[in-house]
Design a protein around this motif. Structure first.
Motif, short mmCIF file in Angstrom:
data_model
loop_
_atom_site.label_atom_id
_atom_site.label_comp_id
_atom_site.label_asym_id
_atom_site.label_seq_id
_atom_site.Cartn_x
_atom_site.Cartn_y
_atom_site.Cartn_z
N GLY A 183 0.87 -1.19 0.00
CA GLY A 183 0.00 0.00 0.00
C GLY A 183 0.89 1.22 0.00
O GLY A 183 1.84 1.31 -0.77
N SER A 184 0.62 2.14 0.87
CA SER A 184 1.50 3.30 0.99
C SER A 184 2.85 2.80 1.46
O SER A 184 2.99 2.35 2.59
CB SER A 184 0.92 4.27 2.02
N PRO A 185 3.84 2.84 0.61
CA PRO A 185 5.10 2.17 0.92
C PRO A 185 5.76 2.74 2.15
O PRO A 185 6.68 2.15 2.71
CB PRO A 185 5.95 2.41 -0.33
N ALA A 240 -4.17 -4.41 -2.88
CA ALA A 240 -3.58 -3.28 -3.60
C ALA A 240 -4.59 -2.15 -3.82
O ALA A 240 -4.25 -1.03 -4.15
CB ALA A 240 -3.02 -3.74 -4.93
N LEU A 241 -5.87 -2.52 -3.66
CA LEU A 241 -6.91 -1.51 -3.89
C LEU A 241 -7.33 -0.85 -2.58
O LEU A 241 -8.24 -0.03 -2.56
CB LEU A 241 -8.12 -2.18 -4.55
N LYS A 242 -6.66 -1.25 -1.51
CA LYS A 242 -7.09 -0.79 -0.19
C LYS A 242 -6.89 0.70 0.03
O LYS A 242 -7.65 1.32 0.76
CB LYS A 242 -6.30 -1.54 0.89
N GLU A 243 -5.90 1.21 -0.59
CA GLU A 243 -5.44 2.59 -0.37
C GLU A 243 -6.52 3.51 0.22
O GLU A 243 -7.60 3.63 -0.34
CB GLU A 243 -4.92 3.11 -1.72
N PRO A 244 -6.22 4.12 1.34
CA PRO A 244 -7.25 4.81 2.13
C PRO A 244 -7.90 5.95 1.36
O PRO A 244 -7.30 6.56 0.49
CB PRO A 244 -6.47 5.35 3.33
N PHE A 245 -9.14 6.16 1.68
CA PHE A 245 -9.90 7.18 0.98
C PHE A 245 -9.97 8.41 1.88
O PHE A 245 -10.46 8.35 3.01
CB PHE A 245 -11.29 6.64 0.69
N VAL A 277 -12.09 -3.28 1.15
CA VAL A 277 -12.18 -2.22 0.15
C VAL A 277 -13.51 -1.48 0.21
O VAL A 277 -13.56 -0.25 0.22
CB VAL A 277 -11.93 -2.77 -1.27
N ILE A 278 -14.58 -2.26 0.22
CA ILE A 278 -15.88 -1.60 0.18
C ILE A 278 -16.19 -0.89 1.49
O ILE A 278 -16.50 0.30 1.50
CB ILE A 278 -17.00 -2.62 -0.09
N GLU A 279 -16.11 -1.64 2.57
CA GLU A 279 -16.53 -1.08 3.85
C GLU A 279 -15.81 0.22 4.18
O GLU A 279 -16.46 1.20 4.57
CB GLU A 279 -16.34 -2.10 4.98
#
Lengths: 227, 227, 227, 227
Positions: B15-17, B100-105, B158-160
């Motif tokens: 994610g964020s390295p 890999a799609l987790k990246e925080p919103f 990812v969704i939650e």
DNA sequence: CGTTAACCGAGACGGTACGTCTCGTCTTCAG
DNA sequence: CTGAAGACGAGACGTACCGTCTCGGTTAACG
């Protein structure tokens, strides 16, 4: 290539076979006056079994890739030949089979727009065959990029008619003064349909509660803003 | 059978390295003090390429079935062996790749709830990587029955988080008096998320117009009933 | 057509692999100096299982038609691919598999011609693997018109060697003065081989009695004419 | 299930049509006094053509598998229905068709046993229809394990009668003092029949030479041992 | 002359095997 | 450990026949 296939375009899964036709004397969909073709006629039982097996598999396996001709044949109790005699390939079969889900949706005319909407929404998420329809919906949408024609046809023949029912109710509501005169019908449609479809697929959240339809409609009716 | 696989659980796609780690000499996340395993260390380039290829394929091919190890290897410019050394099977690979799609919103804090919601919604349907996320969403949901673990994990990770962002904004709105005090937050969530997800997939209706997010939020805010 | 098949002509069923080769360092039948081809080497287990299954089926099913690639694959516990990688079609497979029956026949050198002939004859009708050979003989001969090449090769590589053994014994008998000096060796061969082969197939007449070989040889030795 | 098949058990291929019956008015084998069944009578031409086609195919194709109803129908110039109306399945057809090969073998009574045997043997390998018989023999024997009934019947009705002719000649020879009083008739039979059948099939060795029969009989008569 | 039933042709039926393909997995090599 | 190469078993693909079954239309004999 060297085929005698496609004798007639299958004329499959007629849904409402049309009017009160005197089945028997004039039988299945051949233009009046056309002579019955020679040889043993195609089995309607097979037609139906194939289409049903296809739809079931599409719903259960969750995707076009999960529908194999061999599986369809096995489940329908039919030889592969019998399928290939009618459809040239898997995609054509699925496209045609979707017609089996067309069956018209009765627009209820109740006391109020609210009640009508709730009734329709209820049916979408609880009704048995509508459940299968919903599974097919997700299966097809998931692979939409790969089979655009499939999605197009499914949208046109199955989805849109259902959206139309709601659209009509909404328009009636506007006319009757029950809904805001400046209502953006299409946006409202996306809201209500999206909520229903998505909630029905969210297994993790448990089965759809009975009052979900009502809650959705009410939230949409009154809005969420304080007043 | 005779594999030395699974040396460590992949620790993939961080994610964020994070931080300004000195990539190369000391590399990936081993607890300080732990001895470096013998032999040539695994290539992080390969890791990243594999995960990215997996996600891309999942988004493009529209379905788990469309993601073949073979295709992943080819697109990542990697031997099949290299993939197989890291994940025991396809499902595990996809599950991991979803991280890999987790990246925080980033939850925007704007002038009003309405503006915040519109900003979030806007991002969902227009942002580039969010678009890929949405494609993956449909791919996974389409095959949900076949890969429930996949769906569960994707939902959770990812969704939650994304729903949480909206949930927070809605709660803040209630507290601030901007939204109705008796608001049914969950139902509102289904409405807004459903509308966005579904509209984004409705290719037939053309690309999502720029003002769609605003229209959805407004409709939901004010409700559709006449007053 | 678009195949990478036929990497090397299978080099199958080597029978006596020849000499006391140092298996391991130089391994299976590749010309000395030739580099081992890249990739995973072909499984010798599969080779053997396929050939054995083929021969068994040929013997049991009684005919080339009864040997289906699918049945061979199933019985050998092997994928069809693995067969097609080695042989281009069924006939080629069977032709090659027959080589597995080549195994040399030891010519016994006993006290007398009579004893030698009886020993050989005995072996033909009682020995286990010779029984399989005999079944294959009938299977192939039955369909000889359809697969002449098959028959030719089988005759050349399996039948003739066995006829040769008897031929040698007969010639030795003539030289030794045990048999008539004007003996028509070939005719005698047809008589003895024909009797054995045919009796072995005559299921209706029950199993071949133990003394059948002796009776045949004696009848042929002494002749049937009164003297 | 709903068939009117098997009106009468075919009564096919009458062989020697028997006496100088007045074909036409009263025609084929119905017990005298039995009323002719109503409707169009079955075509004798079809009967004959089917049986002949079957035998020809069996001989040419070399195996029961090579005889397909389709091919029989085509070669006989007959609809598949016509065959199916008479025989319940392929095996029954072939079994019945073999009766067409029954035709009695005239036992020659010549000057001596030797001459008789040579005459019979000659006929076996040179005569035209006996050649067809021999081809059928190999076809049936090749697939004997699969169709034991077929082999049993063929043996009983076609082979045994022929063996009987030789058996009779041999017995007569013993009685007449031409052959050894202690002759093992059965073994001699296997020898002579086996030699003929096998030589006739050995394409590789060229056509059967004219004097082959004589050479076989002579070798068997005088024996091969020196005296 | 009308009934009856066998005739032929045509083609669908379920099944099996074909030979090809792609997939996920496994194995070996050279570096 | 890496990439490349390729074999492995599994199984779907679409085709070709087979044996069986079911039609429509025709034809031969009987009453």
């Amino acid at each position: 290539m060297s085929q005698t296939r496609e004798r007639l375009p299958a004329q499959v899964a007629a849904g409402s076979p049309g009017a009160g036709g005197s089945e028997g004397s004039m039988s299945s969909g051949r233009p009046a006056g056309a002579a019955r073709p020679p040889g043993r006629p195609r089995s309607e039982r097979a037609d139906k079994a194939i289409v049903e097996a296809t739809v079931d598999l599409l719903a259960e396996e969750g995707g076009v890739a999960g529908v194999s001709i061999e599986a369809v044949a096995a489940r329908a109790g039919v030889g592969k030949t019998t399928i290939y005699r009618r459809w040239p390939n898997k995609e054509a079969l699925i496209i045609d089979a979707l017609a089996a889900l067309k069956e018209p949706f009765p627009a209820p005319v109740g006391a109020s727009v609210r009640e009508d909407l709730i009734a329709i929404a209820q049916a979408f998420v609880s009704n048995k065959t509508d459940k299968k329809r919903l599974d097919c919906y997700w299966s097809i949408m998931g692979g939409a990029e790969r089979y655009p024609e499939l999605m197009a046809r499914f949208t046109r023949e199955v989805i849109e008619p259902r959206r139309d029912v709601i659209r009509t109710v909404l328009r009636r509501g506007v006319t009757a003064g029950e809904l805001r005169p400046d209502l953006d019908v299409e946006t409202a449609l996306w809201l209500i349909m999206g909520a229903l479809a998505q909630r029905a697929r969210a297994f993790g959240a448990g089965p759809v509660p009975d009052d979900f339809a009502a809650r959705v409609v009410d939230a949409l009716m009154t809005g969420i803003a304080a007043r």
